[in-house]
Design a protein around this motif. Sequence first.
Motif, PDB file in Angstrom:
ATOM      1  N   ARG A  96     -19.850  15.986  10.588  1.00 32.17           N
ATOM      2  CA  ARG A  96     -19.062  15.533   9.437  1.00 32.17           C
ATOM      3  C   ARG A  96     -18.942  16.680   8.438  1.00 32.17           C
ATOM      4  NH1 ARG A  96     -17.093  10.345  10.766  1.00 32.17           N
ATOM      5  NH2 ARG A  96     -18.774   9.139  11.726  1.00 32.17           N
ATOM      6  N   GLU A  97     -17.774  16.813   7.865  1.00 30.79           N
ATOM      7  CA  GLU A  97     -17.584  17.808   6.810  1.00 30.79           C
ATOM      8  C   GLU A  97     -18.003  17.190   5.484  1.00 30.79           C
ATOM      9  OE1 GLU A  97     -14.212  20.790   7.123  1.00 30.79           O
ATOM     10  OE2 GLU A  97     -13.339  19.045   8.135  1.00 30.79           O
ATOM     11  N   VAL A  98     -18.930  17.838   4.808  1.00 34.69           N
ATOM     12  CA  VAL A  98     -19.517  17.269   3.598  1.00 34.69           C
ATOM     13  C   VAL A  98     -19.351  18.215   2.419  1.00 34.69           C
ATOM     14  CG1 VAL A  98     -21.636  16.388   2.537  1.00 34.69           C
ATOM     15  CG2 VAL A  98     -21.232  16.050   4.987  1.00 34.69           C
ATOM     16  N   VAL A  99     -18.983  17.640   1.283  1.00 39.34           N
ATOM     17  CA  VAL A  99     -18.909  18.381   0.024  1.00 39.34           C
ATOM     18  C   VAL A  99     -19.880  17.731  -0.945  1.00 39.34           C
ATOM     19  CG1 VAL A  99     -17.473  18.992  -1.962  1.00 39.34           C
ATOM     20  CG2 VAL A  99     -16.508  19.064   0.345  1.00 39.34           C
ATOM     21  N   ILE A 100     -20.815  18.518  -1.483  1.00 36.37           N
ATOM     22  CA  ILE A 100     -21.763  18.020  -2.486  1.00 36.37           C
ATOM     23  C   ILE A 100     -21.340  18.550  -3.854  1.00 36.37           C
ATOM     24  CG2 ILE A 100     -24.144  18.077  -3.310  1.00 36.37           C
ATOM     25  CD1 ILE A 100     -25.069  18.409  -0.459  1.00 36.37           C
ATOM     26  N   SER A 101     -21.312  17.663  -4.831  1.00 41.06           N
ATOM     27  CA  SER A 101     -20.966  18.116  -6.177  1.00 41.06           C
ATOM     28  C   SER A 101     -21.751  17.297  -7.200  1.00 41.06           C
ATOM     29  CB  SER A 101     -19.456  17.997  -6.419  1.00 41.06           C
ATOM     30  OG  SER A 101     -19.072  18.784  -7.528  1.00 41.06           O
ATOM     31  N   ARG A 102     -21.563  17.616  -8.469  1.00 39.59           N
ATOM     32  CA  ARG A 102     -22.324  16.926  -9.510  1.00 39.59           C
ATOM     33  C   ARG A 102     -21.455  16.689 -10.730  1.00 39.59           C
ATOM     34  NH1 ARG A 102     -26.314  21.422 -12.370  1.00 39.59           N
ATOM     35  NH2 ARG A 102     -24.701  22.810 -13.170  1.00 39.59           N
ATOM     36  N   GLU A 103     -21.912  15.743 -11.556  1.00 39.12           N
ATOM     37  CA  GLU A 103     -21.242  15.489 -12.826  1.00 39.12           C
ATOM     38  C   GLU A 103     -22.265  15.412 -13.952  1.00 39.12           C
ATOM     39  OE1 GLU A 103     -18.252  12.585 -13.189  1.00 39.12           O
ATOM     40  OE2 GLU A 103     -16.942  13.698 -11.862  1.00 39.12           O
ATOM     41  N   PRO A 104     -21.892  15.906 -15.142  1.00 46.93           N
ATOM     42  CA  PRO A 104     -20.679  16.690 -15.367  1.00 46.93           C
ATOM     43  C   PRO A 104     -20.782  18.050 -14.693  1.00 46.93           C
ATOM     44  CG  PRO A 104     -22.040  16.777 -17.325  1.00 46.93           C
ATOM     45  CD  PRO A 104     -22.708  15.804 -16.382  1.00 46.93           C
ATOM     46  N   GLY A 105     -19.645  18.601 -14.318  1.00 44.55           N
ATOM     47  CA  GLY A 105     -19.627  19.902 -13.661  1.00 44.55           C
ATOM     48  C   GLY A 105     -18.768  19.869 -12.424  1.00 44.55           C
ATOM     49  N   LEU A 128     -11.233  14.706  -0.252  1.00 47.10           N
ATOM     50  CA  LEU A 128     -11.001  13.392   0.355  1.00 47.10           C
ATOM     51  C   LEU A 128      -9.715  13.387   1.170  1.00 47.10           C
ATOM     52  CD1 LEU A 128     -12.025  11.046  -2.607  1.00 47.10           C
ATOM     53  CD2 LEU A 128     -13.335  11.500  -0.528  1.00 47.10           C
ATOM     54  N   ASN A 129      -8.689  14.045   0.663  1.00 41.07           N
ATOM     55  CA  ASN A 129      -7.409  14.115   1.373  1.00 41.07           C
ATOM     56  C   ASN A 129      -7.524  14.884   2.684  1.00 41.07           C
ATOM     57  OD1 ASN A 129      -6.079  12.630  -0.581  1.00 41.07           O
ATOM     58  ND2 ASN A 129      -5.413  14.426  -1.732  1.00 41.07           N
ATOM     59  N   GLU A 130      -8.532  15.730   2.773  1.00 41.09           N
ATOM     60  CA  GLU A 130      -8.779  16.487   4.008  1.00 41.09           C
ATOM     61  C   GLU A 130      -9.732  15.743   4.944  1.00 41.09           C
ATOM     62  OE1 GLU A 130     -10.233  20.250   2.716  1.00 41.09           O
ATOM     63  OE2 GLU A 130      -8.315  20.885   1.853  1.00 41.09           O
ATOM     64  N   GLY A 131     -10.106  14.523   4.565  1.00 42.74           N
ATOM     65  CA  GLY A 131     -10.964  13.710   5.406  1.00 42.74           C
ATOM     66  C   GLY A 131     -12.440  14.021   5.294  1.00 42.74           C
ATOM     67  N   LYS A 132     -12.833  14.733   4.259  1.00 41.98           N
ATOM     68  CA  LYS A 132     -14.234  15.112   4.097  1.00 41.98           C
ATOM     69  C   LYS A 132     -15.022  14.004   3.400  1.00 41.98           C
ATOM     70  CE  LYS A 132     -13.057  20.018   3.810  1.00 41.98           C
ATOM     71  NZ  LYS A 132     -13.070  21.240   2.962  1.00 41.98           N
ATOM     72  N   ILE A 133     -16.340  14.077   3.542  1.00 45.05           N
ATOM     73  CA  ILE A 133     -17.232  13.164   2.830  1.00 45.05           C
ATOM     74  C   ILE A 133     -17.705  13.875   1.563  1.00 45.05           C
ATOM     75  CG2 ILE A 133     -19.434  11.934   2.880  1.00 45.05           C
ATOM     76  CD1 ILE A 133     -19.128  11.675   5.893  1.00 45.05           C
ATOM     77  N   VAL A 134     -17.447  13.271   0.432  1.00 39.05           N
ATOM     78  CA  VAL A 134     -17.853  13.840  -0.857  1.00 39.05           C
ATOM     79  C   VAL A 134     -19.057  13.065  -1.377  1.00 39.05           C
ATOM     80  CG1 VAL A 134     -17.169  14.345  -3.231  1.00 39.05           C
ATOM     81  CG2 VAL A 134     -15.490  14.550  -1.380  1.00 39.05           C
ATOM     82  N   ARG A 154     -29.406  15.965  -0.564  1.00 40.74           N
ATOM     83  CA  ARG A 154     -29.557  17.073   0.385  1.00 40.74           C
ATOM     84  C   ARG A 154     -29.862  16.555   1.787  1.00 40.74           C
ATOM     85  NH1 ARG A 154     -33.986  19.214   2.283  1.00 40.74           N
ATOM     86  NH2 ARG A 154     -35.321  18.335   0.638  1.00 40.74           N
ATOM     87  N   LEU A 155     -30.782  15.602   1.890  1.00 39.02           N
ATOM     88  CA  LEU A 155     -31.150  15.058   3.197  1.00 39.02           C
ATOM     89  C   LEU A 155     -29.985  14.330   3.861  1.00 39.02           C
ATOM     90  CD1 LEU A 155     -34.726  13.674   2.407  1.00 39.02           C
ATOM     91  CD2 LEU A 155     -34.152  15.708   3.745  1.00 39.02           C
ATOM     92  N   LEU A 156     -29.222  13.578   3.068  1.00 39.68           N
ATOM     93  CA  LEU A 156     -28.074  12.867   3.618  1.00 39.68           C
ATOM     94  C   LEU A 156     -27.013  13.849   4.106  1.00 39.68           C
ATOM     95  CD1 LEU A 156     -26.492  10.295   4.224  1.00 39.68           C
ATOM     96  CD2 LEU A 156     -25.656  10.332   1.846  1.00 39.68           C
ATOM     97  N   LEU A 160     -16.075   8.662  -0.307  1.00 39.82           N
ATOM     98  CA  LEU A 160     -16.660   9.061  -1.589  1.00 39.82           C
ATOM     99  C   LEU A 160     -17.959   8.300  -1.821  1.00 39.82           C
ATOM    100  CD1 LEU A 160     -16.480  10.697  -4.179  1.00 39.82           C
ATOM    101  CD2 LEU A 160     -14.991   8.926  -5.143  1.00 39.82           C
ATOM    102  N   ILE A 161     -19.056   9.046  -1.865  1.00 37.93           N
ATOM    103  CA  ILE A 161     -20.389   8.478  -2.068  1.00 37.93           C
ATOM    104  C   ILE A 161     -20.953   9.005  -3.377  1.00 37.93           C
ATOM    105  CG2 ILE A 161     -22.731   8.287  -1.151  1.00 37.93           C
ATOM    106  CD1 ILE A 161     -21.548   9.079   1.611  1.00 37.93           C
ATOM    107  N   SER A 162     -21.398   8.115  -4.235  1.00 34.64           N
ATOM    108  CA  SER A 162     -22.030   8.562  -5.479  1.00 34.64           C
ATOM    109  C   SER A 162     -23.481   8.086  -5.517  1.00 34.64           C
ATOM    110  CB  SER A 162     -21.276   8.050  -6.714  1.00 34.64           C
ATOM    111  OG  SER A 162     -21.239   6.635  -6.753  1.00 34.64           O
ATOM    112  N   PHE A 163     -24.320   8.928  -6.102  1.00 34.85           N
ATOM    113  CA  PHE A 163     -25.737   8.603  -6.298  1.00 34.85           C
ATOM    114  C   PHE A 163     -25.983   8.420  -7.790  1.00 34.85           C
ATOM    115  CE2 PHE A 163     -26.192  10.000  -2.021  1.00 34.85           C
ATOM    116  CZ  PHE A 163     -27.441   9.624  -1.560  1.00 34.85           C
TER     117      PHE A 163
END
Length: 208
Positions: free
Chosen positions: A33-42, A87-93, A22-24, A6-9
């Motif tokens: 690597r399997e990557v999921v990009i998301s945002r908060e709030p949302g 995260l439970n699936e081993g992905k990078i969020v 986006r670049l990362l 879990l990586i937060s910016f």
Amino acid sequence: MKKGLLISFEGTDGCGKSTQIRLLSEYLKKSNREVVISREPGGCKVGEKIRNILLNAENVEISPMCELFLYEAARAQHMAQVIEPALNEGKIVILDRFIDSTFAYQGYGRQLGEECVDIFNKYAINHRYPDITLMLTLKADDAFKRKGGNDTKDRMEMAGDDFFKRVDEGLKRASEKYADRIIKVNVEGTCEETHKKICTLIDNLLEK
């Protein structure tokens, strides 16, 4: 690699979070690597609806505590529906804003205090803190220029200069209080230079 990452910016508007995320993501995907990009709030259907409430400039009557509850409600749903399953699936969020924004904006900006925000953050994330938080730092004037100056203001952007001075103080305090996971990244250089710094930090984390 351990189960998920879990990586937060974090950082003020105009510091380049979206570009660096986006670049990362592109960099990590090149390494399969399997990557999921998301945002908060949302980040999910319910979270996006709450986001619309929070940022709607017409909702000026929302109280600071109500605002905090709305952010945490969106976060709890986001965690349950998107973040924890990935995260439970081993992905990078990779998240564009997370708990440290709440610490700064509601804890300091709205003056609700550290203890109050820390408690609600802890339960909203089900005790799952980021493995690393990248705090992008840039002088306020430079951030303003990068953002393109004034634009249509949402409800948060209407809070005024004193509010954002307190937010800056909150971000600095967060980087001190949670120094075990928050790393400051100066983004005054080129976009490519910042990207290389971030890639090095993440590569080192993945190798542990």
